[in-house]
Design a protein around this motif. Sequence first.
Motif, PDB file in Angstrom:
ATOM      1  N   GLY A  20      18.115  19.588 -18.892  1.00 30.90           N
ATOM      2  CA  GLY A  20      17.403  20.050 -20.077  1.00 30.90           C
ATOM      3  C   GLY A  20      16.805  18.920 -20.887  1.00 30.90           C
ATOM      4  O   GLY A  20      15.658  18.989 -21.334  1.00 30.90           O
ATOM      5  N   ILE A  21      17.591  17.846 -21.075  1.00 31.94           N
ATOM      6  CA  ILE A  21      17.149  16.746 -21.943  1.00 31.94           C
ATOM      7  C   ILE A  21      16.165  15.815 -21.243  1.00 31.94           C
ATOM      8  O   ILE A  21      15.137  15.428 -21.811  1.00 31.94           O
ATOM      9  N   PHE A  22      16.447  15.468 -19.997  1.00 30.62           N
ATOM     10  CA  PHE A  22      15.673  14.417 -19.340  1.00 30.62           C
ATOM     11  C   PHE A  22      14.621  14.918 -18.351  1.00 30.62           C
ATOM     12  O   PHE A  22      13.770  14.144 -17.922  1.00 30.62           O
ATOM     13  N   VAL A  23      14.674  16.204 -17.981  1.00 37.10           N
ATOM     14  CA  VAL A  23      13.689  16.737 -17.038  1.00 37.10           C
ATOM     15  C   VAL A  23      12.825  17.810 -17.696  1.00 37.10           C
ATOM     16  O   VAL A  23      11.598  17.683 -17.771  1.00 37.10           O
ATOM     17  N   GLN A  24      13.478  18.864 -18.208  1.00 34.16           N
ATOM     18  CA  GLN A  24      12.726  19.991 -18.754  1.00 34.16           C
ATOM     19  C   GLN A  24      12.040  19.654 -20.080  1.00 34.16           C
ATOM     20  O   GLN A  24      10.878  20.005 -20.298  1.00 34.16           O
ATOM     21  N   LEU A  25      12.762  18.990 -20.975  1.00 29.31           N
ATOM     22  CA  LEU A  25      12.199  18.713 -22.298  1.00 29.31           C
ATOM     23  C   LEU A  25      10.963  17.817 -22.227  1.00 29.31           C
ATOM     24  O   LEU A  25       9.943  18.118 -22.860  1.00 29.31           O
ATOM     25  N   PRO A  26      10.996  16.712 -21.469  1.00 30.38           N
ATOM     26  CA  PRO A  26       9.771  15.910 -21.349  1.00 30.38           C
ATOM     27  C   PRO A  26       8.606  16.700 -20.763  1.00 30.38           C
ATOM     28  O   PRO A  26       7.443  16.463 -21.115  1.00 30.38           O
ATOM     29  N   ALA A  27       8.910  17.647 -19.870  1.00 34.55           N
ATOM     30  CA  ALA A  27       7.841  18.443 -19.261  1.00 34.55           C
ATOM     31  C   ALA A  27       7.119  19.302 -20.289  1.00 34.55           C
ATOM     32  O   ALA A  27       5.978  19.715 -20.082  1.00 34.55           O
ATOM     33  N   SER A  28       7.788  19.558 -21.435  1.00 36.04           N
ATOM     34  CA  SER A  28       7.161  20.386 -22.466  1.00 36.04           C
ATOM     35  C   SER A  28       6.021  19.652 -23.168  1.00 36.04           C
ATOM     36  O   SER A  28       5.287  20.249 -23.957  1.00 36.04           O
ATOM     37  N   LEU A  29       5.857  18.362 -22.874  1.00 31.15           N
ATOM     38  CA  LEU A  29       4.740  17.612 -23.451  1.00 31.15           C
ATOM     39  C   LEU A  29       3.396  18.133 -22.962  1.00 31.15           C
ATOM     40  O   LEU A  29       2.351  17.760 -23.491  1.00 31.15           O
ATOM     41  N   VAL A  30       3.441  19.007 -21.960  1.00 29.14           N
ATOM     42  CA  VAL A  30       2.219  19.664 -21.510  1.00 29.14           C
ATOM     43  C   VAL A  30       1.616  20.493 -22.652  1.00 29.14           C
ATOM     44  O   VAL A  30       0.490  20.970 -22.564  1.00 29.14           O
ATOM     45  N   PHE A  31       2.384  20.640 -23.741  1.00 35.32           N
ATOM     46  CA  PHE A  31       1.917  21.332 -24.949  1.00 35.32           C
ATOM     47  C   PHE A  31       0.560  20.798 -25.404  1.00 35.32           C
ATOM     48  O   PHE A  31      -0.282  21.544 -25.915  1.00 35.32           O
ATOM     49  N   VAL A  32       0.341  19.499 -25.214  1.00 37.00           N
ATOM     50  CA  VAL A  32      -0.915  18.873 -25.644  1.00 37.00           C
ATOM     51  C   VAL A  32      -2.106  19.515 -24.936  1.00 37.00           C
ATOM     52  O   VAL A  32      -3.174  19.704 -25.515  1.00 37.00           O
ATOM     53  N   VAL A  33      -1.908  19.879 -23.677  1.00 36.24           N
ATOM     54  CA  VAL A  33      -2.979  20.481 -22.884  1.00 36.24           C
ATOM     55  C   VAL A  33      -2.952  22.002 -22.975  1.00 36.24           C
ATOM     56  O   VAL A  33      -3.989  22.653 -23.112  1.00 36.24           O
ATOM     57  N   SER A  34      -1.742  22.562 -22.914  1.00 36.86           N
ATOM     58  CA  SER A  34      -1.578  24.023 -22.925  1.00 36.86           C
ATOM     59  C   SER A  34      -0.429  24.390 -23.861  1.00 36.86           C
ATOM     60  O   SER A  34       0.739  24.343 -23.456  1.00 36.86           O
ATOM     61  N   PRO A  35      -0.719  24.732 -25.125  1.00 33.72           N
ATOM     62  CA  PRO A  35       0.342  25.045 -26.088  1.00 33.72           C
ATOM     63  C   PRO A  35       1.298  26.135 -25.603  1.00 33.72           C
ATOM     64  O   PRO A  35       2.511  26.018 -25.770  1.00 33.72           O
ATOM     65  N   GLU A  36       0.764  27.191 -25.001  1.00 31.64           N
ATOM     66  CA  GLU A  36       1.607  28.290 -24.530  1.00 31.64           C
ATOM     67  C   GLU A  36       2.584  27.809 -23.454  1.00 31.64           C
ATOM     68  O   GLU A  36       3.785  28.089 -23.514  1.00 31.64           O
ATOM     69  N   ARG A  37       2.067  27.079 -22.492  1.00 29.09           N
ATOM     70  CA  ARG A  37       2.915  26.575 -21.416  1.00 29.09           C
ATOM     71  C   ARG A  37       3.937  25.580 -21.957  1.00 29.09           C
ATOM     72  O   ARG A  37       5.089  25.553 -21.525  1.00 29.09           O
ATOM     73  N   GLY A  38       3.532  24.768 -22.920  1.00 28.16           N
ATOM     74  CA  GLY A  38       4.439  23.794 -23.504  1.00 28.16           C
ATOM     75  C   GLY A  38       5.593  24.459 -24.242  1.00 28.16           C
ATOM     76  O   GLY A  38       6.748  24.041 -24.123  1.00 28.16           O
ATOM     77  N   ARG A  39       5.289  25.508 -25.006  1.00 32.67           N
ATOM     78  CA  ARG A  39       6.347  26.228 -25.726  1.00 32.67           C
ATOM     79  C   ARG A  39       7.316  26.886 -24.745  1.00 32.67           C
ATOM     80  O   ARG A  39       8.530  26.872 -24.951  1.00 32.67           O
ATOM     81  N   ARG A  40       6.772  27.474 -23.683  1.00 29.15           N
ATOM     82  CA  ARG A  40       7.630  28.118 -22.684  1.00 29.15           C
ATOM     83  C   ARG A  40       8.552  27.085 -22.023  1.00 29.15           C
ATOM     84  O   ARG A  40       9.731  27.341 -21.781  1.00 29.15           O
ATOM     85  N   GLN A  41       7.991  25.897 -21.738  1.00 23.69           N
ATOM     86  CA  GLN A  41       8.784  24.845 -21.106  1.00 23.69           C
ATOM     87  C   GLN A  41       9.867  24.336 -22.058  1.00 23.69           C
ATOM     88  O   GLN A  41      11.011  24.091 -21.655  1.00 23.69           O
ATOM     89  N   ALA A  42       9.521  24.193 -23.336  1.00 28.65           N
ATOM     90  CA  ALA A  42      10.498  23.739 -24.324  1.00 28.65           C
ATOM     91  C   ALA A  42      11.617  24.769 -24.493  1.00 28.65           C
ATOM     92  O   ALA A  42      12.796  24.413 -24.643  1.00 28.65           O
TER      93      ALA A  42
END
Length: 315
Positions: A262-284
């Motif tokens: 969660g901390i080191f793999v999934q959470l950093p992946a939520s940085l896709v928020f910059v490109v796709s807010p919806e996808r970033g929120r779902r990832q977070a």
Amino acid sequence: MTMKLCVAICTRERPKLLRSCLMSVCGQRVPDGVEVEIVVVENHDKDVSRPITVEVAAQTGWTIHYVLEPELGIPFARDRCGVFAAENGYDRVLYIDDDEVAHPDWLATMVEAVSRYPAEVHYGRVLYTYPPETPSWMIAPQVNKRPTGTVLKKAEGHNTLVDTKVFRDDGYALHFDGSMRFTGGSDTDFFSRVHDAGGKIVWVPEALVEELVPVNRVRLGWQLHRTFRVAGNISRLHEKRSGRGAAMSRSFFKGLGRLFNGIFVQLPASLVFVVSPERGRRQAFHAAKQIASGLGSLAYLTGYQAQPYRKVDGG
């Protein structure tokens, strides 16, 4: 040969939900050769919902039994349903929660599955209807990934057809575990024990019920706490089946693994928020649930046990 079937509804101080559930059951198509009655088990020491059962019975012509179970906790209410069905000569008991409504062919589909896929337990599917204010990133796709007839090792109690021999003394003589009265997970534990005793559990996704999700359950805090407590419940179920030592070892490594993921793999992946807010929120959100699950597994090691069902939710 006639099948005698009892539809079982557990309730506690949720009259509006109970009425909707009852009306959906009374609207079912009943196949030839099947006799159906309903039992409502009120988890209370007072007749809170009796007037509703009397009214619906008079309105629809269905036979509705009303039984009190004063010992608080869903395991006691569900067990009373099963024992009632077994003691009164029913062949099977069909569980539905009071916050669900059944699709019109639900009962007939379950009955058909008994002949097509012989088993002690037939487990149907629940569809969730979310309130309008639910964030889209919180809603998981509701896709059935298992074919009809898949044999399972466990089930839940909210849409389940059970052979009453599971409860009878001349059968499996199994009961829901009252020590899990407020923790949740007693249904998963029960059906896991049915499987361990040699009972067959079959997936019937066409047998549909629908649950309207309350507003309080689409809040981030509720979602994360549920994930946290489910992880702890799973650890306790492993303890019951494999012993304390094995459960502690599993919980330690599972907990650390989920925290790391969660901390080191999934959470950093939520940085896709910059490109796709919806996808970033779902990832977070997914990352936060991984962390909550890891913490729940580790909390088990301390002896902590959440008890969310001490009070009525959605009444």
